[in-house]
Design a protein around this motif. Structure first.
Motif, mmCIF file in Angstrom:
data_model
loop_
_atom_site.group_PDB
_atom_site.id
_atom_site.type_symbol
_atom_site.label_atom_id
_atom_site.label_comp_id
_atom_site.label_asym_id
_atom_site.label_seq_id
_atom_site.Cartn_x
_atom_site.Cartn_y
_atom_site.Cartn_z
ATOM 1 N N ARG A 45 -16.614 7.903 -68.326
ATOM 2 C CA ARG A 45 -17.369 6.688 -68.527
ATOM 3 C C ARG A 45 -17.135 5.697 -67.400
ATOM 4 O O ARG A 45 -16.154 5.756 -66.666
ATOM 5 C CB ARG A 45 -16.991 6.056 -69.861
ATOM 6 C CG ARG A 45 -17.455 6.877 -71.054
ATOM 7 C CD ARG A 45 -17.142 6.119 -72.324
ATOM 8 N NE ARG A 45 -17.523 6.894 -73.490
ATOM 9 C CZ ARG A 45 -17.326 6.476 -74.735
ATOM 10 N NH1 ARG A 45 -16.751 5.316 -74.956
ATOM 11 N NH2 ARG A 45 -17.699 7.219 -75.749
ATOM 12 N N SER A 46 -18.029 4.714 -67.333
ATOM 13 C CA SER A 46 -17.953 3.735 -66.267
ATOM 14 C C SER A 46 -18.043 2.332 -66.842
ATOM 15 O O SER A 46 -18.003 2.126 -68.055
ATOM 16 C CB SER A 46 -19.103 3.967 -65.278
ATOM 17 O OG SER A 46 -20.346 3.697 -65.922
ATOM 18 N N LEU A 47 -18.176 1.373 -65.951
ATOM 19 C CA LEU A 47 -18.290 -0.028 -66.330
ATOM 20 C C LEU A 47 -19.345 -0.238 -67.396
ATOM 21 O O LEU A 47 -19.148 -0.981 -68.361
ATOM 22 C CB LEU A 47 -18.610 -0.836 -65.072
ATOM 23 C CG LEU A 47 -18.958 -2.309 -65.213
ATOM 24 C CD1 LEU A 47 -17.758 -3.075 -65.732
ATOM 25 C CD2 LEU A 47 -19.410 -2.860 -63.874
ATOM 26 N N ARG A 48 -20.459 0.409 -67.256
ATOM 27 C CA ARG A 48 -21.583 0.189 -68.170
ATOM 28 C C ARG A 48 -21.410 0.888 -69.517
ATOM 29 O O ARG A 48 -22.263 0.757 -70.392
ATOM 30 C CB ARG A 48 -22.889 0.602 -67.504
ATOM 31 C CG ARG A 48 -23.216 -0.292 -66.324
ATOM 32 C CD ARG A 48 -24.520 0.032 -65.646
ATOM 33 N NE ARG A 48 -24.714 -0.842 -64.494
ATOM 34 C CZ ARG A 48 -25.225 -2.068 -64.560
ATOM 35 N NH1 ARG A 48 -25.602 -2.555 -65.719
ATOM 36 N NH2 ARG A 48 -25.359 -2.791 -63.459
ATOM 37 N N ASP A 49 -20.332 1.612 -69.684
ATOM 38 C CA ASP A 49 -20.049 2.234 -70.976
ATOM 39 C C ASP A 49 -19.056 1.434 -71.808
ATOM 40 O O ASP A 49 -18.686 1.858 -72.903
ATOM 41 C CB ASP A 49 -19.515 3.654 -70.768
ATOM 42 C CG ASP A 49 -20.563 4.567 -70.158
ATOM 43 O OD1 ASP A 49 -21.660 4.668 -70.717
ATOM 44 O OD2 ASP A 49 -20.286 5.164 -69.110
ATOM 45 N N GLY A 321 -30.351 -5.687 -62.498
ATOM 46 C CA GLY A 321 -29.357 -4.655 -62.770
ATOM 47 C C GLY A 321 -27.934 -5.157 -62.845
ATOM 48 O O GLY A 321 -26.989 -4.368 -62.756
ATOM 49 N N LEU A 322 -27.760 -6.466 -63.026
ATOM 50 C CA LEU A 322 -26.431 -7.058 -63.056
ATOM 51 C C LEU A 322 -25.948 -7.294 -64.481
ATOM 52 O O LEU A 322 -26.710 -7.761 -65.341
ATOM 53 C CB LEU A 322 -26.438 -8.405 -62.315
ATOM 54 C CG LEU A 322 -26.669 -8.359 -60.803
ATOM 55 C CD1 LEU A 322 -27.006 -9.747 -60.281
ATOM 56 C CD2 LEU A 322 -25.442 -7.789 -60.089
ATOM 57 N N LEU A 323 -24.679 -6.993 -64.726
ATOM 58 C CA LEU A 323 -24.043 -7.353 -65.979
ATOM 59 C C LEU A 323 -23.620 -8.828 -65.935
ATOM 60 O O LEU A 323 -23.436 -9.393 -64.857
ATOM 61 C CB LEU A 323 -22.802 -6.489 -66.208
ATOM 62 C CG LEU A 323 -23.014 -4.986 -66.356
ATOM 63 C CD1 LEU A 323 -21.670 -4.272 -66.423
ATOM 64 C CD2 LEU A 323 -23.829 -4.672 -67.597
ATOM 65 N N LEU A 324 -23.442 -9.424 -67.127
ATOM 66 C CA LEU A 324 -22.981 -10.812 -67.197
ATOM 67 C C LEU A 324 -21.749 -10.904 -68.081
ATOM 68 O O LEU A 324 -21.792 -10.534 -69.265
ATOM 69 C CB LEU A 324 -24.065 -11.733 -67.768
ATOM 70 C CG LEU A 324 -25.323 -11.910 -66.918
ATOM 71 C CD1 LEU A 324 -26.412 -10.964 -67.397
ATOM 72 C CD2 LEU A 324 -25.815 -13.352 -66.968
ATOM 73 N N HIS A 325 -20.654 -11.391 -67.497
ATOM 74 C CA HIS A 325 -19.412 -11.639 -68.228
ATOM 75 C C HIS A 325 -19.029 -13.108 -68.039
ATOM 76 O O HIS A 325 -18.201 -13.439 -67.193
ATOM 77 C CB HIS A 325 -18.282 -10.742 -67.705
ATOM 78 C CG HIS A 325 -18.460 -9.302 -68.019
ATOM 79 N ND1 HIS A 325 -17.752 -8.308 -67.362
ATOM 80 C CD2 HIS A 325 -19.239 -8.662 -68.924
ATOM 81 C CE1 HIS A 325 -18.104 -7.127 -67.848
ATOM 82 N NE2 HIS A 325 -19.003 -7.317 -68.793
ATOM 83 N N PRO A 326 -19.616 -14.029 -68.788
ATOM 84 C CA PRO A 326 -19.312 -15.450 -68.594
ATOM 85 C C PRO A 326 -17.916 -15.834 -69.075
ATOM 86 O O PRO A 326 -17.286 -15.115 -69.842
ATOM 87 C CB PRO A 326 -20.396 -16.152 -69.414
ATOM 88 C CG PRO A 326 -20.804 -15.159 -70.441
ATOM 89 C CD PRO A 326 -20.665 -13.810 -69.793
ATOM 90 N N TYR A 327 -17.475 -16.995 -68.631
ATOM 91 C CA TYR A 327 -16.147 -17.522 -68.963
ATOM 92 C C TYR A 327 -16.280 -18.977 -69.417
ATOM 93 O O TYR A 327 -17.229 -19.654 -69.045
ATOM 94 C CB TYR A 327 -15.213 -17.426 -67.741
ATOM 95 C CG TYR A 327 -15.643 -18.279 -66.566
ATOM 96 C CD1 TYR A 327 -15.154 -19.590 -66.398
ATOM 97 C CD2 TYR A 327 -16.563 -17.806 -65.619
ATOM 98 C CE1 TYR A 327 -15.544 -20.384 -65.328
ATOM 99 C CE2 TYR A 327 -16.954 -18.590 -64.558
ATOM 100 C CZ TYR A 327 -16.456 -19.875 -64.419
ATOM 101 O OH TYR A 327 -16.858 -20.660 -63.362
ATOM 102 N N THR A 328 -15.319 -19.517 -70.160
ATOM 103 C CA THR A 328 -14.311 -18.919 -71.027
ATOM 104 C C THR A 328 -14.458 -19.596 -72.379
ATOM 105 O O THR A 328 -14.626 -20.821 -72.425
ATOM 106 C CB THR A 328 -12.887 -19.168 -70.494
ATOM 107 O OG1 THR A 328 -12.758 -18.649 -69.182
ATOM 108 C CG2 THR A 328 -11.836 -18.571 -71.406
ATOM 109 N N LEU A 329 -14.340 -18.856 -73.468
ATOM 110 C CA LEU A 329 -14.397 -19.446 -74.801
ATOM 111 C C LEU A 329 -12.992 -19.521 -75.374
ATOM 112 O O LEU A 329 -12.226 -18.554 -75.321
ATOM 113 C CB LEU A 329 -15.309 -18.631 -75.715
ATOM 114 C CG LEU A 329 -15.938 -19.402 -76.888
ATOM 115 C CD1 LEU A 329 -16.627 -20.671 -76.411
ATOM 116 C CD2 LEU A 329 -16.923 -18.530 -77.635
ATOM 117 N N ARG A 330 -12.675 -20.705 -75.910
ATOM 118 C CA ARG A 330 -11.358 -20.974 -76.492
ATOM 119 C C ARG A 330 -11.565 -21.532 -77.897
ATOM 120 O O ARG A 330 -12.587 -22.156 -78.178
ATOM 121 C CB ARG A 330 -10.589 -21.979 -75.628
ATOM 122 C CG ARG A 330 -10.367 -21.519 -74.192
ATOM 123 C CD ARG A 330 -9.765 -22.630 -73.347
ATOM 124 N NE ARG A 330 -9.323 -22.150 -72.049
ATOM 125 C CZ ARG A 330 -10.053 -22.225 -70.935
ATOM 126 N NH1 ARG A 330 -11.259 -22.765 -70.963
ATOM 127 N NH2 ARG A 330 -9.577 -21.771 -69.785
#
Length: 385
Positions: A45-49, A321-330
């Motif tokens: 598997r890779s990032l997209r998995d 084709g870009l993934l999104l990993h936003p920051y940060t929830l507390r």
């Protein structure tokens, strides 16, 4: 106790869920880890998995332990975080260590060491002046005489219980820890690794990318399907890493009016607002697999701090084709949008599940969280709909 207060989970309730492990999500922690990691690493598997939404332990489980310590990383992993984050800065003798900033005044007990009193100084880093103690002025041996402390004890007084328990880890120590935990769990441990202030350090002769690449190659994390993500607020650092290793890469994005520091140094006039336009996203997609925007780029806030209408960034980035990993929830009120704060105590937990639901509804692929157990429960809520 009001009706709303009864509905708002407390700190002990959420941490209790974490102590029980991801059994709260329906599977024992080891089983979930094995399912997540099956096939990861050198062939599979890779990032997209990765699970969507992906839960990233921000500086470990920094809501419960002093950040960037092996204790914080271990707790994040034990809670079931899909990825555990490290920020890297160098020592005077070129070792990469895990600190959110090279200024260690607030995250170590350096001020209590009279032998280092003379090291206190003022520096300009990426255009901002700081006074304190800095990793690049210490050898690794000297840094190892210090102990890690809680960065925001006013917000998280319980975390101060663990002050002095752990040293500042090197990145190589983290890689060894990840190997050991991976063997124990039967699944690779995913790491999310940031280069901090890379232009500043390169000017000092302490470039981050080359020693990072050497360590990634040494530990077999330099491949396209390695269980590692590399990140930086400087696109040039991400491009440099792309030339050195095939490890997946993310460009971090701050406020819309800001410019990456390498752009400032090179005279590139583009701002983050330019980078989140289709042309900017297309450019980043030529050397990265995703972006890590601040949450305000996903859903802006109004003058009162309440969420407004989501932007088109998720749709636009996915189109490239870009993934999104936003920051940060507390979890704490003081860090939440105003519409999800509950009560008057800024350090009490607000309606963080409501906040997660709002952000997950935009279609983001993952999120950085100081409290991974809470994020995992929110992700399970999302999956159950």
């Amino acid at each position: 106790m009001t009706e709303r207060a009864r509905k708002t989970p407390g700190r002990r309730t959420l941490l209790g869920a974490a102590v029980l492990g991801t059994a709260a999500l329906g599977l024992p922690a080891a089983a979930q880890a094995a399912e997540r990691g099956r096939g990861h690493g050198t062939g599979g598997r890779s990032l997209r998995d990765l699970p969507v939404p992906t839960v990233i332990g921000h500086r470990g489980a920094s809501g419960y332990r002093p950040e960037h310590t092996l204790g914080s990383y271990q707790l994040a992993l034990d809670m079931g975080a899909h990825i555990v984050e490290q920020d890297l800065v160098p020592t005077k003798d070129g070792h990469l260590v895990c600190r959110h900033e090279n200024d260690i005044t607030g995250t170590t007990d350096v001020a209590d060491h009279p032998e280092f009193a003379g090291r206190k100084t003022t520096k300009s880093i990426d255009g901002v002046s700081y006074t304190g103690w800095f990793t690049e002025d210490f050898t690794l041996a000297e840094l190892k005489t210090l102990r890690a402390t809680e960065r925001i004890p006013g917000n998280r007084p319980d975390n101060a219980l663990y002050n002095g328990r752990w040293a500042v880890p090197t990145f190589e120590e983290v890689l060894r820890w990840a190997e050991k935990e991976g063997r124990k769990r039967g699944a690779p441990v995913w790491l999310y690794v940031e280069t901090k202030h890379p232009t500043y350090f390169r000017k000092l002769g302490l470039g981050l990318e080359e020693p990072l690449a050497r360590l990634l190659r040494r530990y077999g994390r330099d491949r396209r399907n390695s269980p590692t993500i590399l990140q930086s607020f400087e696109p040039g650092s991400v491009q440099r890493l792309a030339r050195l290793v095939d490890t997946p890469r993310i460009v971090l994005l701050s406020g819309p009016r800001e410019r990456p520091w390498d752009f400032v140094e090179s005279g590139d006039p583009r701002t983050v607002a330019d980078l989140v336009k289709p042309a900017g996203l297309q450019w980043m997609a030529s050397f990265a697999q995703g972006i890590g925007p601040t949450l305000d780029l996903i859903i802006p806030k109004d003058a009162s701090g309440r969420l407004t209408t989501p932007t088109t960034l998720v749709r636009d980035a996915h189109a490239k084709g870009l993934l999104l990993h936003p920051y940060t929830l507390r979890n704490e009120n003081s860090f939440l949008p105003a519409d999800f704060r509950r009560g008057t105590d800024p350090n009490a937990y607000g309606d963080v599940f409501g906040a997660y639901a709002a952000y997950f509804a935009t279609g983001i692929d993952g999120i950085f969280a100081d409290h991974p157990d809470t994020a995992l429960l929110a992700a399970a809520d999302r999956a159950g709909r």
